[in-house]
Scaffold this motif. Structure first.
Motif, PDB file in Angstrom:
ATOM      1  N   ALA A  27     -21.728   8.287 -39.660  1.00  0.00           N
ATOM      2  CA  ALA A  27     -20.033   7.584 -39.606  1.00  0.00           C
ATOM      3  C   ALA A  27     -19.651   8.415 -38.348  1.00  0.00           C
ATOM      4  O   ALA A  27     -18.907   7.994 -37.693  1.00  0.00           O
ATOM      5  N   ALA A  28     -19.695   9.870 -38.614  1.00  0.00           N
ATOM      6  CA  ALA A  28     -19.353  10.656 -37.368  1.00  0.00           C
ATOM      7  C   ALA A  28     -19.774  10.300 -36.042  1.00  0.00           C
ATOM      8  O   ALA A  28     -19.119  10.289 -34.984  1.00  0.00           O
ATOM      9  N   ILE A  29     -21.056   9.942 -35.984  1.00  0.00           N
ATOM     10  CA  ILE A  29     -21.554   9.723 -34.754  1.00  0.00           C
ATOM     11  C   ILE A  29     -21.383   8.498 -34.342  1.00  0.00           C
ATOM     12  O   ILE A  29     -20.701   8.073 -33.130  1.00  0.00           O
ATOM     13  N   ALA A  30     -21.022   7.479 -35.071  1.00  0.00           N
ATOM     14  CA  ALA A  30     -20.637   6.096 -34.767  1.00  0.00           C
ATOM     15  C   ALA A  30     -19.143   6.045 -34.253  1.00  0.00           C
ATOM     16  O   ALA A  30     -18.596   5.269 -33.528  1.00  0.00           O
ATOM     17  N   TRP A  31     -18.357   6.907 -34.844  1.00  0.00           N
ATOM     18  CA  TRP A  31     -16.996   7.117 -34.540  1.00  0.00           C
ATOM     19  C   TRP A  31     -16.867   7.714 -33.027  1.00  0.00           C
ATOM     20  O   TRP A  31     -15.952   7.076 -32.275  1.00  0.00           O
ATOM     21  N   GLY A  32     -17.717   8.833 -32.933  1.00  0.00           N
ATOM     22  CA  GLY A  32     -17.916   9.056 -31.272  1.00  0.00           C
ATOM     23  C   GLY A  32     -18.215   8.152 -30.486  1.00  0.00           C
ATOM     24  O   GLY A  32     -17.571   7.896 -29.350  1.00  0.00           O
ATOM     25  N   THR A  51     -21.521  17.455 -30.917  1.00  0.00           N
ATOM     26  CA  THR A  51     -21.295  18.378 -32.166  1.00  0.00           C
ATOM     27  C   THR A  51     -22.004  18.016 -33.425  1.00  0.00           C
ATOM     28  O   THR A  51     -22.630  18.749 -33.969  1.00  0.00           O
ATOM     29  N   VAL A  52     -21.956  16.487 -33.767  1.00  0.00           N
ATOM     30  CA  VAL A  52     -22.712  16.408 -35.061  1.00  0.00           C
ATOM     31  C   VAL A  52     -24.283  16.434 -34.751  1.00  0.00           C
ATOM     32  O   VAL A  52     -24.747  16.818 -35.622  1.00  0.00           O
ATOM     33  N   LEU A  53     -24.807  16.191 -33.611  1.00  0.00           N
ATOM     34  CA  LEU A  53     -26.352  16.264 -33.444  1.00  0.00           C
ATOM     35  C   LEU A  53     -26.642  17.718 -33.496  1.00  0.00           C
ATOM     36  O   LEU A  53     -27.512  18.047 -34.126  1.00  0.00           O
TER      37      LEU A  53
END
Length: 433
Positions: free
Chosen positions: A292-297, A388-390
């Motif tokens: 979800a965080a990656i999708a947000w980015g 950052t998430v990756l």
């Protein structure tokens, strides 16, 4: 169709149901001061800088209270701590009502009341997050958090709208009184909770400062919790471009678009909340949070690239939806994974991130946007969120592996799943709760 409806399973737990129904009342009728206080500050001083100063005062008080009360909630009966925090907030709103009814207070008094509001809100938020895992089983934490978030966002949308309509009709004092009365409904629900004493491992002999420091050491020693905080902070600091909406409306989308830009994100949040059954039953909480965080980015990058209003609104709605998923599993992981003796302190740290992250993000977006332009700033923020998430996923593989078992299963995908992630909580779903 059922899989795309609200997941109502936690409402079968009487204690949670009473708290949630009370939150429905306070979400709208208890949020009027969010509009009334800035309106009164501006009316009394004629300066928007005063509103900014009050926001700083409120946040500092909130951060101190969240960390300190989180430690207290770990060593005392959480029902009593929550009752005291909610009572304090009600007293502050009664004081705001009294001063407004008497014609208004001097600026120092108003700022003191704003600080009191921040203190009690920080205490309430930290303690509530620590109470929830004692009310519902771990497998229902995503659904319970999504129900709470849905009510909170509905309040953020409806509360200011209703407050704006009531100010010219009823005056500021009536709004403050409505806030106080709504909190008495919450107090009644908290009063009916059973005792929530600390466990035998609670270090009740330590001072609050030492307990807070122990909470930070605990957090630093658990990579999964650090990863959860980092992912959430990155999404809010790098990927929250609302400070640049006015400039984008002026330069790109048209002046009339400003209200739509601000409304699109919460609309997506509410839509995701209304369809929470589609994701709250999932086991792979870590993967869903990071995804979800990656999708947000990605949605933020897409937002920065378009000059068409309908596309911008669509990606902001999608961004609000995936951010709702992110917040749901962020809360569920931090609550289920943390030892109960430390939950108050970890929830206090999350409260600081939750309220401070967007403010820091607005500061950074505003400053950098003035140098390189709004669209490039927003695009870089989205890329930084994804990057950052990756990095977190690579540095903390526990995030990818974290999952909870459904009742009856013996295996849990997390290499370090805690007993309370599998067992039922101290309070069962029976009528005695």
């Amino acid at each position: 169709m059922a899989s795309f409806m609200i997941d109502r399973r936690p409402l079968a737990v009487p204690a949670f149901r009473r708290m949630w129904v009370a939150s429905l009342v306070s979400a709208v009728g208890g949020s009027f001061s969010a509009v009334a206080v800035p309106v009164q500050l501006y009316a009394s001083t004629g300066s928007s800088a005063t509103i900014g100063a009050a926001a700083v005062v409120s946040f500092v008080a909130l951060a101190v209270a969240a960390l300190g009360t989180g430690a207290i909630a770990d060593t005392h009966d959480r029902r009593r701590v929550l009752l005291a925090a909610q009572s304090g907030l009600a007293v502050v709103h009664l004081a705001l009502w009294a001063q407004a009814a008497l014609g208004g207070a001097p600026l120092p008094v108003l700022l003191l009341l704003v600080a009191g509001q921040g203190l009690t809100m920080g205490a309430t938020s930290a303690t509530s997050g620590a109470v929830l895992p004692r009310l519902v089983p771990a497998e229902l934490l995503p659904a319970a958090n999504s129900l709470n978030s849905l009510v909170r966002y509905l309040g953020w949308i409806l509360g200011p709208t209703v407050a704006g309509l009531l100010i010219p009709l009823a005056g500021l004092s009536t709004l403050y009184l409505c806030d106080a009365l709504a909190l008495f409904v919450v107090l009644a629900a908290v009063h009916r909770l059973p005792p929530l004493p600390p466990g035998p491992a609670a270090a009740t002999t330590q001072g609050v400062v030492r307990q807070v420091l122990a909470g930070f050491r605990y957090l630093a020693g658990h990579r999964l919790l650090v990863a959860v905080l980092t992912v959430d902070l990155a999404a809010m600091v790098f990927g929250m471009p609302s400070a640049l909406f006015p400039e984008l409306a002026h330069r790109v989308f048209g002046e009339s678009s400003i209200g739509l830009l601000y409304a699109a994100y919460p609309a997506g949040v509410v839509l995701a909340g209304l369809g929470s059954s589609s994701f709250t039953r999932a086991r792979r909480h870590g993967v869903l949070m990071a995804g979800a965080a990656i999708a947000w980015g990605v949605t933020i990058v897409a937002f920065s690239l378009t000059s068409r209003l309908w596309v911008a609104l669509a990606v902001l709605v999608a961004g609000g939806a995936v951010n709702f998923v992110l917040s749901t599993f962020r809360n569920a992981i931090s609550q289920a994974y943390t030892d109960d003796v430390m939950r108050g302190r970890i929830q206090g740290a999350l409260t600081v991130v939750l309220f401070g992250g967007p403010q820091l993000g607005s500061l950074l977006h505003g400053a950098i946007g003035a140098l390189i332009g709004p669209r490039l700033t927003i695009g870089l923020g989205g890329l930084l969120t994804v990057g950052t998430v990756l990095v977190v996923l690579r540095a903390a593989p526990e995030v990818r592996r974290y999952a909870v078992a459904v009742p009856g299963e013996t295996d849990v995908a997390s290499p370090r799943a805690r007993p309370e992630a599998r067992a039922r909580p101290e309070i069962q779903a029976g009528p005695e709760a």
